[in-house]
Design an enzyme around this catalytic site. Structure first.
Site, mmCIF file in Angstrom:
data_model
loop_
_atom_site.group_PDB
_atom_site.id
_atom_site.type_symbol
_atom_site.label_atom_id
_atom_site.label_comp_id
_atom_site.label_asym_id
_atom_site.label_seq_id
_atom_site.Cartn_x
_atom_site.Cartn_y
_atom_site.Cartn_z
ATOM 1 C CD GLU A 263 -1.596 2.261 2.001
ATOM 2 O OE1 GLU A 263 -1.206 3.271 1.363
ATOM 3 O OE2 GLU A 263 -1.641 2.217 3.228
ATOM 4 C CB CYS A 302 -0.967 6.674 2.205
ATOM 5 S SG CYS A 302 -2.277 5.837 3.129
#
Length: 687
Positions: A263, A302
């Site tokens: 990720e 993120c």
């Protein structure tokens, strides 16, 4: 209240093979607000091969003795335990530069993930050590050879390498599904905020709620850990795409085909629809969402918005609206109630972000930011403070830097567009992102934009006036939905409810005869041997019932009176049931019984009406009508215990369990005419 600068740095410890170990020397971590020494982080002296052996042997052994439901109950108890100690975590979180509001996402959001997965496991998983997936596949004409997918826990460890921006949530949202699956974890937090992760793990170990070996913690470098990973292990990584690309090609990862889930940070975007005008509610929602993502955790997420794609006709209005909104953002010590945005995690991170902004300015213009605002506490030079910054790239279709470089801080780049195709093209130029948001109230425009960019994004938020009040926002992954994205975002998946639990299970295709398959899986398979006795199954308590217990009912011949009466009671006068002439010209060639009449008639055949252990029928699933039944046909039913699940008993409740029964209705030729499952609540004799 103001967070005082730490007086001295303390040595963090790793929790491995059941004990806390302090490394020697190591990296000095500074407070993000004042730049004072806070901790020293080192994994020097740890035998990483031993850490992995301990997880595989001790951790796997203890977890293998528990079921999905056992682990769900442990997870819920742990979540409650951590929630009671959250204030201590908040105090440490301030040192990372996070306000209490932003810390809530990390701390209580992480604890909330434990609660969520506990509920998901008890609701969607059996009280077993394995999971059956899909339906039984018939592999032969005669039915003596069948197949089923069975998911079992991997007999290795899950190594989680986490990013600095979510030291609590990043650990717990990964740990929850691997623990539910029955796989032990090794957590390696980012050095810069490892002190907060360490504090949470200390609380976890002090609780005594987890089996031995279920969780280990490495503070510091990973040394030769990757060299000792084996085929049954898994790795998850959250962080930069550059680091991920290096780790996933480690020779041992490649040679042993070890699963590696990534990720990675990505250039997420938000698109303002061309139909939105500056006076529309969606315009204000758009500006609020952009500003909120820039200032939440100082843009260090993120999922944070990096590219703001706006109609060229309203670019000026967007710039002014952002300038106005961002001018009210107060910077300083995040522990103060009058501070809206704290610093980046360190002065080094702030300097790195500034370098990226300078590079972006080669193809964009600075329109908001660049100044040194007044601080309400904290140290501008030693801390990681940076003012919110907005850039404008006038020609985004030909520019490269805004689609390639990520400033991991409170920085966005505005990109004007003309037409939906151009907007979608700009969104896709990020080469894969975790999330995109589309803001419009025009559903036709929303559909066009969604399908124009969906393939390049792991999640898409449609934001408008109807859902804004309850929307969790652009940057908030949810336990029920997948988190991850294609391409630059890493191509991996986290969360997503049961999907993430399956990541830690091995899917095996099991082929056998029906009786053997039933014996192995504990679930009845059509065609397997059944057990019949003189006692009606509805007269048995939960503990007395066994998978495969069955009742074959007496027969009933369907009459015209049945069809007429059911049509009158139900109001269903469809021609195939009531019109003799029209029915002859139908696909059936005759009048046929209502499908729901067959279900009702079957219940009349197998139900034992007197009070007994069966308390309620609360569900019917997988109903299929196979063959038609006409006037004069004779039916009977077979009722078989398919599966059993004991329910948790709350104080004052009667102990019960759920029994799923397979029901097959056949005609006088022994042809299957209908099949389904019913769920009943059955009393247990013991709590």
């Amino acid at each position: 209240m103001t967070t005082s600068p730490p007086s001295s740095a303390r040595s963090l410890a790793s929790f491995v093979h059941g004990q806390w170990i302090h490394g020697q020397g190591g990296t000095e971590v500074l407070d993000a607000v004042y730049g004072a020494p806070l901790a020293r982080v080192s994994s020097d002296g740890i035998d990483f091969a031993q850490v992995l052996r301990y997880g595989r042997e001790t951790g796997c052994r203890h977890l293998s003795r528990t079921t999905f439901h056992d682990r769900a109950r442990m997870l819920r108890a742990l979540a409650s335990y951590l929630l009671e100690r959250k204030e201590a975590f908040y105090q440490l979180s301030f040192h990372t530069g996070t306000t209490r509001r932003d810390g809530w996402v990390d701390i209580e959001g992480g604890i909330g993930a434990l609660f969520s997965y506990s509920s998901i496991a008890r609701r969607e998983l059996p009280n077993e050590r394995f999971l059956l997936e899909g339906e039984v596949e018939q592999l032969s004409k005669g039915g003596s050879f069948v197949g089923r997918h069975v998911l079992v826990p991997r007999e290795g460890v899950a190594l989680h390498i986490n990013a600095y921006n979510f030291p609590v949530w990043g650990m717990l949202e990964k740990f929850a599904p691997n623990f539910i699956a029955g796989v032990p974890a090794i957590v390696k937090p980012a050095t810069q905020t490892a002190y907060l992760t360490e504090a949470v793990v200390r609380a976890i170990t002090e609780s005594g709620l987890l089996p031995e070996g279920a969780l280990q913690l490495i503070c510091g470098g990973t040394g030769d850990l990757f060299d000792h990973l084996e085929e049954q292990d898994l790795v998850t990584f959250t962080g930069s795409a550059a680091t991920a690309s290096c780790l996933k090609v480690h020779p041992n990862i490649v040679a042993r085909s070890i699963p590696f889930n990534t990720e990675a940070d990505s250039l997420n975007c938000i698109v303002l629809g061309e139909s939105v005008r500056p006076h529309d509610p969606e315009f204000d929602l758009f500006v609020r969402e952009v500003a909120g993502e820039m200032t939440s955790k100082a843009g260090q997420k993120c999922t944070a918005i990096r590219r703001v794609i706006v109609p060229r006709s309203v670019t000026g209005e967007v710039v002014e609206a952002l300038r106005t909104r961002l001018s009210g953002v107060t910077l300083g010590d995040p522990s103060r109630e009058d501070v809206r945005m704290g610093p980046l995690v360190s002065a080094h991170q702030r300097n790195e972000t500034r370098k990226v902004v300078e590079a972006l300015c080669g193809e964009a213009e600075l329109v908001v930011g660049g100044e040194v605002p007044e601080l309400r506490g904290g140290d501008w030079e030693k801390g990681g403070f940076m003012a919110p910054t907005v850039l404008l790239c006038e020609r985004p279709l030909t520019a490269n830097a805004p689609h390639e470089l990520e400033a991991f801080g409170p920085v966005v780049t505005l990109m004007p567009y003309e037409g939906e195709q151009e907007a979608s093209a700009l969104a896709r130029r990020g080469r894969g992102s975790l999330v995109a948001s589309i803001v419009t109230y025009d559903r036709t425009e929303a559909r066009s934009l969604f399908f124009g960019l969906a393939s390049a994004h792991g999640r898409v938020l449609m934001l408008n006036r109807d859902n804004a009040g309850e929307s969790t926002g652009h940057g908030s992954p949810l336990p029920q939905l997948k988190h991850g994205g294609p391409g630059r975002a890493g191509g991996g998946e986290e969360l997503g409810g049961l999907r993430s639990v399956k990541h830690y299970l091995q899917r095996t295709a099991l082929q056998a005869d029906p009786t053997t398959l039933m014996a192995l899986t504990g679930e009845y398979v059509r065609g397997a041997q059944v057990s019949e006795d003189a006692v009606h199954p509805f007269r048995k308590h939960f503990e007395q019932l066994q998978v495969g217990d069955s009742l074959l009912t007496h027969r009933r011949t369907v009459t015209e009176t049945d069809l007429v009466n059911f049509a009158n009671v139900s109001g269903d006068t469809f021609y195939a049931h009531t019109d003799e002439i029209a029915a002859r010209d139908s696909i059936f060639g005759r009048r046929v019984a209502h499908g729901y009449f067959l279900v009702s008639a079957a219940a009349g055949l197998f139900v034992s009406p007197a009070p007994g252990p069966v308390l309620a029928n609360y569900g019917l699933e997988h109903l299929r009508f196979i063959e038609s039944v006409g006037i004069g046909d004779t039916i009977r039913a077979r009722l078989t215990v398919k599966s059993k699940t004991a329910k948790d008993t709350r104080p004052g409740e009667r102990p019960t369990g759920v029994v799923e029964w397979a029901v097959d209705i056949t005609n006088q030729h022994d042809q299957l005419v209908a099949t389904y499952s019913i769920l009943t609540l059955v009393e247990r004799t013991q709590g």
